[in-house]
Scaffold this active site. Structure first.
Site, PDB file in Angstrom:
ATOM      1  N   LYS A   1       0.962  -1.032  -0.126  1.00 54.87           N
ATOM      2  CA  LYS A   1      -0.112   0.175  -0.119  1.00 54.87           C
ATOM      3  C   LYS A   1       1.029   1.236   0.028  1.00 54.87           C
ATOM      4  CE  LYS A   1      -4.651   0.405   2.054  1.00 54.87           C
ATOM      5  NZ  LYS A   1      -5.423   0.486   3.474  1.00 54.87           N
TER       6      LYS A   1
HETATM    7  O1  G3P Z   1      -8.681   1.435   4.656  1.00 58.46           O
HETATM    8  C1  G3P Z   1      -8.904   2.765   5.161  1.00 58.46           C
HETATM    9  C2  G3P Z   1      -9.851   3.123   6.440  1.00 58.46           C
HETATM   10  O2  G3P Z   1      -9.140   2.207   7.271  1.00 58.46           O
HETATM   11  C3  G3P Z   1      -9.919   4.396   6.768  1.00 58.46           C
HETATM   12  O3  G3P Z   1     -11.043   4.299   7.615  1.00 58.46           O
HETATM   13  O4  G3P Z   1     -12.871   5.210   8.911  1.00 58.46           O
HETATM   14  O5  G3P Z   1     -10.510   5.688   9.490  1.00 58.46           O
HETATM   15  O6  G3P Z   1     -11.773   6.870   7.372  1.00 58.46           O
HETATM   16  P1  G3P Z   1     -11.710   5.403   8.357  1.00 58.46           P
END
Ligand code: G3P
Length: 220
Positions: free
Chosen positions: A83
């Protein structure tokens, strides 16, 4: 649509694996830090639980160091996908790694132009963050729809991975939009099963069945 779990928690991954509907895993530095285990050992354990693409994110910020880190990460297991963030250095690293046959998930995507850049650099996966766009009062799912259309227009093979999903509606909307993959926290995957009419219907089935076929209680 592929379901990925967006977690590095091994218990959650084991539960999801048991349901037989999890196709991969996404992690990021925050999710790994939350579990507090050395990255290489932790990613190897995750690869032993879910048989599918496992995204492990570089923490370097310059392209030479990202490339070096990416080459190291893929040695952990054949299912590891590197990634890289959607920065200039991340795109240069993506171009170099993908030219070596190393699969890259380009993350922290927030615009259609960024998604175009990632596809041109040979990204294996693009990760648009739907929830974080919603958080600033825009419509994150519009970005998924735009990327689906643009990739179709030019025949890009990069897979669209709808990320930062916050609830079941995001999952169904991502499927309707044509996203290849949806990555979600365990609690969201768990919520996908729930419907009150399913519970109510099963209760009635069993009640009718028991009424017809269960022996009357002794002395009842
Ligand atoms: O894969 C990306 C994810 O982990 C981000 O999620 O909820 O932190 O925006 P969030």
């Amino acid at each position: 649509m592929k379901f990925f779990l967006d977690t590095a928690n091994l218990d959650e991954l084991r539960k999801g694996a048991a349901w037989g509907i999890v196709d991969g895993v996404t992690t990021n530095p925050s999710l790994i830090a939350k579990e507090g285990k050395p990255l290489e050992e932790h990613i190897r354990e995750i690869c032993g639980i879910i048989d599918g693409d496992i995204s492990a994110e570089v923490v370097a910020t310059t392209s030479p160091e990202m490339i070096q880190e990416g080459r190291k990460l893929v040695k952990i297991h054949r299912n590891v996908v590197v990634k890289c963030p959607l920065t200039r250095d991340g795109i240069m690293a993506t171009k170099a790694l993908s030219s070596e046959g190393i699969r890259v998930n380009v993350t922290l995507c927030f615009s259609a132009n960024q998604a175009l850049i990632a596809a041109k650099a040979g990204a294996y996966i693009i990760s648009p963050f739907v929830g974080r766009i919603d958080d600033i009062s825009w419509t994150g799912m519009d970005l998924i729809r735009d990327i689906v259309q643009i990739y179709r227009n030019y025949g890009y093979k990069t897979q669209i991975l709808a990320a930062s999903l916050r609830g079941p509606t995001h999952v169904s909307q991502a499927a309707l939009a044509g996203s290849h993959i949806a990555t979600m926290p365990f609690k969201v995957l768990d919520m996908l099963f729930n419907h009150p009419l399913t519970d109510k219907g099963l209760e009635q089935f069993l009640k009718d069945w028991n009424k017809a076929f269960q022996p009357a209680p002794v002395g009842g």
